[in-house]
Design an enzyme around this catalytic site. Structure first.
Site, PDB file in Angstrom:
ATOM      1  N   ASP A  64     118.796  39.939  16.354  1.00  0.00           N
ATOM      2  CA  ASP A  64     117.762  40.723  17.031  1.00  0.00           C
ATOM      3  C   ASP A  64     116.405  40.068  16.831  1.00  0.00           C
ATOM      4  O   ASP A  64     116.138  39.491  15.773  1.00  0.00           O
ATOM      5  CB  ASP A  64     117.710  42.150  16.461  1.00  0.00           C
ATOM      6  CG  ASP A  64     118.953  42.953  16.795  1.00  0.00           C
ATOM      7  OD1 ASP A  64     119.554  42.705  17.855  1.00  0.00           O
ATOM      8  OD2 ASP A  64     119.312  43.829  15.989  1.00  0.00           O
ATOM      9  N   GLY A  65     115.554  40.158  17.836  1.00  0.00           N
ATOM     10  CA  GLY A  65     114.194  39.656  17.706  1.00  0.00           C
ATOM     11  C   GLY A  65     114.009  38.256  18.256  1.00  0.00           C
ATOM     12  O   GLY A  65     112.916  37.709  18.187  1.00  0.00           O
ATOM     13  N   CYS A  66     115.062  37.675  18.801  1.00  0.00           N
ATOM     14  CA  CYS A  66     114.962  36.334  19.391  1.00  0.00           C
ATOM     15  C   CYS A  66     114.932  36.469  20.909  1.00  0.00           C
ATOM     16  O   CYS A  66     115.688  37.247  21.484  1.00  0.00           O
ATOM     17  CB  CYS A  66     116.155  35.474  18.986  1.00  0.00           C
ATOM     18  SG  CYS A  66     116.217  35.087  17.235  1.00  0.00           S
ATOM     19  N   GLN A  67     114.068  35.696  21.534  1.00  0.00           N
ATOM     20  CA  GLN A  67     113.979  35.705  22.988  1.00  0.00           C
ATOM     21  C   GLN A  67     115.276  35.152  23.581  1.00  0.00           C
ATOM     22  O   GLN A  67     115.831  35.713  24.511  1.00  0.00           O
ATOM     23  CB  GLN A  67     112.789  34.860  23.433  1.00  0.00           C
ATOM     24  CG  GLN A  67     112.622  34.786  24.930  1.00  0.00           C
ATOM     25  CD  GLN A  67     111.442  33.922  25.326  1.00  0.00           C
ATOM     26  OE1 GLN A  67     110.872  33.211  24.521  1.00  0.00           O
ATOM     27  NE2 GLN A  67     111.079  33.972  26.587  1.00  0.00           N
ATOM     28  N   ALA A  68     115.766  34.064  23.011  1.00  0.00           N
ATOM     29  CA  ALA A  68     117.030  33.482  23.442  1.00  0.00           C
ATOM     30  C   ALA A  68     118.163  34.180  22.696  1.00  0.00           C
ATOM     31  O   ALA A  68     117.939  34.853  21.694  1.00  0.00           O
ATOM     32  CB  ALA A  68     117.046  31.987  23.130  1.00  0.00           C
TER      33      ALA A  68
END
Length: 138
Positions: free
Chosen positions: A49-53
């Protein structure tokens, strides 16, 4: 090789490059050589969680050491998680939890990432440390 020695090795490798475009290419190359997660393990519960990719991370304990594999649908992000795996793979969970990742600031990585990628980097480190913490025998 200790965590500190691994960090110094990464710092020394990045010092070879003057231009950040060359450093980005090096990060991409690192991602291509990182231990890849098995396709069957690319499940929602392994997404960070928290990653754009999309970034999938799998961790298991073998002989008391964390064994990490990962993948991403972004080549830069795959390189970043590859750097973290290079550092933390086959380390004791206790050492991972208490580690200080000074190499990130010393190579200037966080300041050369977009805000969303920088947040993703923080999320990746946090997830690895959470997995390591959960692997420490109570």
């Amino acid at each position: 090789m200790t965590l500190e020695e691994k960090q110094q090795e990464i710092i020394d490798e990045f010092a070879i490059y003057d231009d950040w475009m060359d450093k980005y290419q090096y990060i991409i190359d690192l991602g291509e050589s990182a231990p890849m997660i098995d396709e069957s393990k690319k499940t929602d519960d392994r997404l960070i969680d928290g990653c754009q990719a999309k970034v999938w991370l799998d961790a298991k304990i073998e002989n008391g050491l964390m064994v990490l594999t990962a993948d991403s649908n972004s080549s830069i992000t795959k390189g970043i998680i590859g750097l973290l795996i290079r550092l933390y793979d086959n380390e004791k969970p206790e050492d991972i939890v208490k580690s200080d990742l000074h190499f990130i600031s010393e190579i200037g990585l966080q300041e050369h990432l977009s805000p969303t990628r920088a947040n993703g980097l923080v999320s990746m480190v946090k997830k690895i440390k959470i997995l390591a913490l959960s692997a420490i025998p109570k």
